[in-house]
Design a protein around this motif. Structure first.
Motif, PDB file in Angstrom:
ATOM      1  N   PHE A  37      -5.982 -25.256  -7.406  1.00 12.78           N
ATOM      2  CA  PHE A  37      -5.262 -26.511  -7.516  1.00 12.78           C
ATOM      3  C   PHE A  37      -6.154 -27.472  -8.295  1.00 12.78           C
ATOM      4  N   ARG A  38      -5.571 -28.568  -8.758  1.00 10.61           N
ATOM      5  CA  ARG A  38      -6.372 -29.573  -9.451  1.00 10.61           C
ATOM      6  C   ARG A  38      -5.853 -30.965  -9.138  1.00 10.61           C
ATOM      7  N   ARG A  45      -2.850 -33.996  -5.918  1.00  3.64           N
ATOM      8  CA  ARG A  45      -3.312 -32.631  -6.155  1.00  3.64           C
ATOM      9  C   ARG A  45      -2.119 -31.755  -6.507  1.00  3.64           C
ATOM     10  N   GLU A  46      -2.288 -30.902  -7.527  1.00  3.82           N
ATOM     11  CA  GLU A  46      -1.182 -30.060  -7.969  1.00  3.82           C
ATOM     12  C   GLU A  46      -1.588 -28.600  -8.042  1.00  3.82           C
ATOM     13  N   THR A  61       1.553 -22.538 -12.827  1.00  7.65           N
ATOM     14  CA  THR A  61       2.365 -23.679 -13.179  1.00  7.65           C
ATOM     15  C   THR A  61       2.678 -23.609 -14.679  1.00  7.65           C
ATOM     16  N   ASP A  62       3.805 -24.156 -15.062  1.00  3.14           N
ATOM     17  CA  ASP A  62       4.259 -23.980 -16.451  1.00  3.14           C
ATOM     18  C   ASP A  62       3.253 -24.495 -17.478  1.00  3.14           C
ATOM     19  N   SER A  63       2.565 -25.572 -17.161  1.00  6.81           N
ATOM     20  CA  SER A  63       1.695 -26.205 -18.156  1.00  6.81           C
ATOM     21  C   SER A  63       0.464 -25.369 -18.519  1.00  6.81           C
ATOM     22  N   VAL A  64       0.144 -24.346 -17.722  1.00  6.23           N
ATOM     23  CA  VAL A  64      -1.036 -23.533 -18.025  1.00  6.23           C
ATOM     24  C   VAL A  64      -0.674 -22.100 -18.403  1.00  6.23           C
ATOM     25  N   PHE A  68      -4.263 -20.038 -19.086  1.00  7.65           N
ATOM     26  CA  PHE A  68      -5.121 -19.780 -17.938  1.00  7.65           C
ATOM     27  C   PHE A  68      -4.794 -18.408 -17.351  1.00  7.65           C
ATOM     28  N   THR A  69      -5.828 -17.759 -16.820  1.00  8.39           N
ATOM     29  CA  THR A  69      -5.643 -16.479 -16.143  1.00  8.39           C
ATOM     30  C   THR A  69      -6.420 -16.479 -14.833  1.00  8.39           C
ATOM     31  N   ILE A  70      -5.714 -16.189 -13.747  1.00  2.92           N
ATOM     32  CA  ILE A  70      -6.364 -16.068 -12.453  1.00  2.92           C
ATOM     33  C   ILE A  70      -6.612 -14.588 -12.172  1.00  2.92           C
TER      34      ILE A  70
END
Length: 120
Positions: A37-38, A45-46, A61-64, A68-70
């Motif tokens: 989360f950030r 916090r999102e 989340t759509d914006s990443v 981004f890769t988890i």
């Protein structure tokens, strides 16, 4: 009880990459769904991303999405967030989150956070 410790944050230029790590204590790490989360200044916090215990399922989340890769290494009790093509709007404190359901109870744990700043 699980303790989560993040690392890897820093100050970068827009377009650069960073990899966050979250090291977890405990012997049942693979039973936890893990996430990132950030929280940006003045904002709530999102959710950013999550990964299932075995690593087969991820959500973003759509914006990443696409940037981004988890991922996770259960042998090392560590979850990662690879962040590419960083944008100024990605600037925030990033928190690691772990969650497990035992019976009818859900247990949730947070790390202390690591600052990510992407300057334009």
């Amino acid at each position: 009880q699980v303790q989560l410790v993040e690392s890897g944050g820093g100050l970068v230029q827009a377009g650069d990459s960073l990899r966050l790590s979250c090291a977890a204590s405990g012997r049942t790490f693979s039973a936890y769904a893990m996430g990132w989360f950030r929280q940006a200044p003045g904002k709530e916090r999102e959710f950013v991303a999550t990964i299932s215990g075995g690593g087969a399922t991820t959500y973003y989340t759509d914006s990443v999405k696409g940037r981004f890769t988890i991922s996770r290494d259960n042998a090392k009790n560590t979850v990662y967030l690879q962040m590419n093509s960083l944008k100024p709007e990605d600037t925030a404190v990033y928190y690691c989150h772990g969650e497990i359901q035992i019976g009818s109870y859900q247990y949730s744990y947070w790390g202390q956070g690591t600052q990510v700043t992407a300057s334009s």
